[in-house]
Enzyme design. Structure first.
Site, PDB file in Angstrom:
ATOM      1  N   ASP A 505       0.861  -1.184   0.000  1.00 36.73           N
ATOM      2  CA  ASP A 505       0.000   0.000   0.000  1.00 36.73           C
ATOM      3  C   ASP A 505       0.899   1.237   0.000  1.00 36.73           C
ATOM      4  OD1 ASP A 505      -3.024   0.862   0.877  1.00 36.73           O
ATOM      5  OD2 ASP A 505      -1.542   2.207   1.735  1.00 36.73           O
ATOM      6  N   ILE A 506       0.571   2.239  -0.836  1.00 41.03           N
ATOM      7  CA  ILE A 506       1.351   3.474  -0.885  1.00 41.03           C
ATOM      8  C   ILE A 506       1.069   4.282   0.377  1.00 41.03           C
ATOM      9  CG2 ILE A 506       1.798   5.592  -2.176  1.00 41.03           C
ATOM     10  CD1 ILE A 506       0.762   4.149  -4.672  1.00 41.03           C
ATOM     11  N   HIS A 518      -5.591  14.995  -7.951  1.00 40.35           N
ATOM     12  CA  HIS A 518      -5.714  13.598  -8.374  1.00 40.35           C
ATOM     13  C   HIS A 518      -4.804  13.264  -9.550  1.00 40.35           C
ATOM     14  CE1 HIS A 518      -9.022  12.499  -5.718  1.00 40.35           C
ATOM     15  NE2 HIS A 518      -9.488  13.726  -5.905  1.00 40.35           N
ATOM     16  N   ARG A 537       9.910 -10.590 -11.530  1.00 41.06           N
ATOM     17  CA  ARG A 537      10.178 -11.413 -12.711  1.00 41.06           C
ATOM     18  C   ARG A 537       8.935 -11.455 -13.598  1.00 41.06           C
ATOM     19  NH1 ARG A 537      11.558 -16.665  -9.284  1.00 41.06           N
ATOM     20  NH2 ARG A 537       9.505 -16.003  -8.570  1.00 41.06           N
ATOM     21  N   GLU A 548      -4.788   2.609  -4.094  1.00 45.59           N
ATOM     22  CA  GLU A 548      -3.329   2.678  -4.010  1.00 45.59           C
ATOM     23  C   GLU A 548      -2.714   1.367  -3.538  1.00 45.59           C
ATOM     24  OE1 GLU A 548      -4.895   4.421  -0.070  1.00 45.59           O
ATOM     25  OE2 GLU A 548      -5.546   4.160  -2.136  1.00 45.59           O
TER      26      GLU A 548
END
Length: 672
Positions: A505-506, A518, A537, A548
């Site tokens: 989560d950011i 935004h 990968r 987010e």
């Protein structure tokens, strides 16, 4: 909590006043009002901006002596929109019915305006826009310019609230052109002020400042407290976006001062809430609590549920920051309960995010984690509803296009059959001419066949694109939640999920949207997505899980390797800032991860339950300060029932050792 941005349900409180000013303009008909009557209507309109109840009282005697139908429509429109402004929605519906009874196109359009304003007060923005569009269609071509201005401003305001900024700007520009033709300074002010607000939301601060400068001069020349209150409120928003905290505070205080002069309780409530939020951001929690408590009293008195939600939430946050935890939680929980009763799901999720941050800052980690879990569930439900809505809209568009193509093919086929009948008739008269026509028909058939084949190819391509759109996130290009669920269901077996899950989560993402807009938030999400792809990968599945939040599924690997992977992800995101225009934003993430099945019992679980467990680990990471990864080392559960007990009281399981976690700290943002 700030009075939310225009895309959220909370925008109803802030945006109502712009809408009031629009809808309270005199209802124009195809014929101009008598100048004396128009002047009287304008005076009542100005009165309604400050005191809707007094305006309603002024209109009743005028309605009894209205000299013609045009006057009656004007007075009824003012009465209905004033009633809606004063939250007298049943009375507004009755006034709309009285307009319908006049049975003219102008009256029908006015009735739709009144109903749209009342529906908006209920919170149904989509339906309000439908009513505004119906009013626009019902309005005669030679209708008065003031009515056209009103409708364009209504449409612009609703389109803006629904996130359709480009369409909103076009509507506002049309309204401004009409206001200039009418030489109406109040209408020009409202248009410029609305355009400025739109540019602020879009992050176009230079253009917003230009519009605000024009609006400032117009407001000063009009010298009406209600309009000046709105100007200073917009100026406060611009100062917030410019990170000019001193000016933001001064502008918010000025807005409240002019609102008090105007005397409209709804306007005073709004400015109190906005000033209280400014105090919150400045860390002046006692001032925020004092101002917001006044807003709560007004919101309860005028029965404004949306304003009450925001005011209660802000008061609760201030109390929590002051250490009054029990009272603060009580106020925020009341706000959350009201939001759910009003079906304001986006507001509900936003409140929970700020609630969790306030509790975390106060050291109340138990309730903070609970708030984070609730916010995550609400955000997921909101994202799922949004995804379903977008998919249904895309499918409806596709079906419409497909139907149109079928109609075109049918028309061509009918045209061909008609040509063939003509050919047969001509063949009976002149054989050589018929042969020529038949050849022409064959050429037409060949051309039609080729076009049908091309249409089928396009249809196949559209089907392919629809499938891709259904599987990919439009912003980042990553696979979406729907694709992940289908892929996991396809590979699921009876032995349970085997492999690793990483949920991230950011950190403080809401601050990015609130501070920079935004568009900047979208740039951050896109950059994080690309850095995740660069780190993982090709065989790993990277998914935008919602908002987010991102989810990564990997194959089984030793725990030490998994720890190093988590560390690389932390470093990949925080090592360099995200750039957006002239902005340079340091971004970090929090991670929850685990490799399944978990020791010591290696209880088989499905992937959905695995996500729930890494979600709990993620929120432990957030509660511990963010910019870190929390990995689940073991869960001592040998049965589903034991696992249910652990998940139901994760903190207790941590304390007594049934759950063992490992914490991996992230680097300082910007460190290479």
């Amino acid at each position: 909590m700030p009075l939310p941005s225009s895309r959220s349900m909370g925008a109803l409180v802030r945006c109502t006043f712009a809408f009031v000013w629009i809808a309270l303009s005199p209802a124009a008909t195809a014929a101009e009002l008598d100048p004396d009557l128009a002047s009287r209507v304008d005076a009542i309109e100005a009165q309604a901006r400050s005191n809707p109840d007094a305006a309603i009282d002024s209109l009743d005697p005028l309605l009894k002596t209205a000299p013609d139908q045009a006057s009656r429509i004007a007075f009824l429109t003012l009465k209905g929109t004033s009633q809606a402004s004063a939250n007298k929605l049943d009375a507004a519906d009755a006034t709309a019915a009285a307009l319908d009874a006049l049975a003219t196109p102008e009256a029908k359009a006015a009735a739709l305006i009144v109903r749209g304003f009342a529906v908006r007060a209920h919170g149904d923005l989509t339906r309000a826009l439908e009513l505004a569009n119906e009013a626009h269609d019902a309005l005669p071509a030679d209708a008065d310019l003031r009515q056209r201005y009103r409708l364009q401003m209504i449409r612009g305001s609703l389109l803006f609230d629904l996130g359709r900024q480009a369409d909103a700007l076009a509507a506002y520009r049309d309204a401004l052109a009409i206001a200039v033709r009418l030489r109406s300074k109040p209408r020009q002010f409202r248009a410029h002020d609305s355009i400025a607000t739109l540019f602020i939301e879009a992050g176009e601060l230079v253009r917003a400042a230009d519009e605000t400068t024009i609006a400032s001069k117009l407001a000063a020349s009009i010298d009406e407290p209600a309009l000046l209150a709105q100007f200073w409120d917009t100026r406060s928003k611009l100062a917030q976006a410019q990170k000019d905290r001193p000016l933001e505070l001064v502008a918010a205080q000025n807005a409240l001062g002019f609102a008090r002069q105007a005397g409209n309780p709804e306007r005073i409530e709004t400015m109190l809430i906005n000033l209280g939020d400014t105090y919150l951001k400045a860390g002046r929690y006692r001032d925020a609590l004092q101002i917001t408590n006044e807003a709560i009293v007004i919101a309860r008195r005028i029965s404004d549920p949306h304003g009450l939600i925001v005011a209660l939430a802000n008061a609760g946050q201030a109390e929590i920051r002051l250490g009054l935890l029990e009272q603060g939680r009580k106020n925020v929980e009341e706000a959350l309960d009201l939001a759910m009763r009003l079906d304001s799901h986006s507001m509900y999720a936003g409140l929970l995010a700020e609630y969790g941050e306030a509790l975390e800052a106060a050291g109340d980690y138990k309730h903070a984690i609970n708030a984070y879990h609730r916010e995550r569930r609400a955000s997921r439900a909101l994202a799922e509803a949004s995804r379903k809505g977008a998919l249904l809209e895309l499918d409806a568009r596709y079906q419409s296009e497909k139907k149109q193509r079928e109609i075109e093919l049918l028309n061509r086929d009918n045209a061909l059959k008609s040509a063939e009948l003509q050919n047969r008739s001509l063949q009976q008269r002149v054989w050589l001419l018929a042969a020529g026509l038949m050849l022409t028909g064959l050429l037409a058939v060949g051309l039609l066949y080729r076009r049908v084949r091309e249409a089928n190819q396009k249809l196949a391509e559209n089907n392919r694109m629809l499938k891709v759109r259904g599987e990919r996130d439009a912003l980042t290009g990553l696979f979406n939640r729907r694709y992940f669920q289908e892929a996991m269901h396809a590979r699921s077996g009876n032995e349970g999920f085997a492999g690793g899950l990483i949920l991230l989560d950011i950190d403080h993402f809401k601050r990015v949207n609130d501070t920079h807009g935004h568009a900047a938030g979208d740039a951050v999400i896109t950059a994080v997505a690309q850095r995740l792809l660069d780190t993982m990968r090709d065989s790993d599945l990277v998914v935008r899980w919602g908002g987010e939040e991102f989810l990564i599924a990997v194959g089984a690997m030793p725990i030490e390797q998994f720890d190093r992977l988590a560390g690389r992800l932390l470093h990949a995101i925080s090592s360099k800032p995200v750039r957006f225009g002239e902005l340079s934003m340091n971004i970090t993430i929090s991670i929850g991860f685990a490799s399944f099945p978990l020791p010591p019992a290696a209880l088989p679980i499905d992937w959905e339950r695995g996500i729930n467990q890494v979600d709990m680990a993620l929120y432990v990471a957030k509660a511990q300060g963010r910019n870190r990864a929390c990995g689940i080392r073991s869960i001592d559960a040998r049965t589903e029932a034991e696992l249910d007990m652990i998940e139901g009281s994760f903190e207790d399981a941590l304390r007594d050792g049934r759950v063992i976690l490992a914490m991996i700290p992230g680097d300082s943002p910007g460190s290479a």
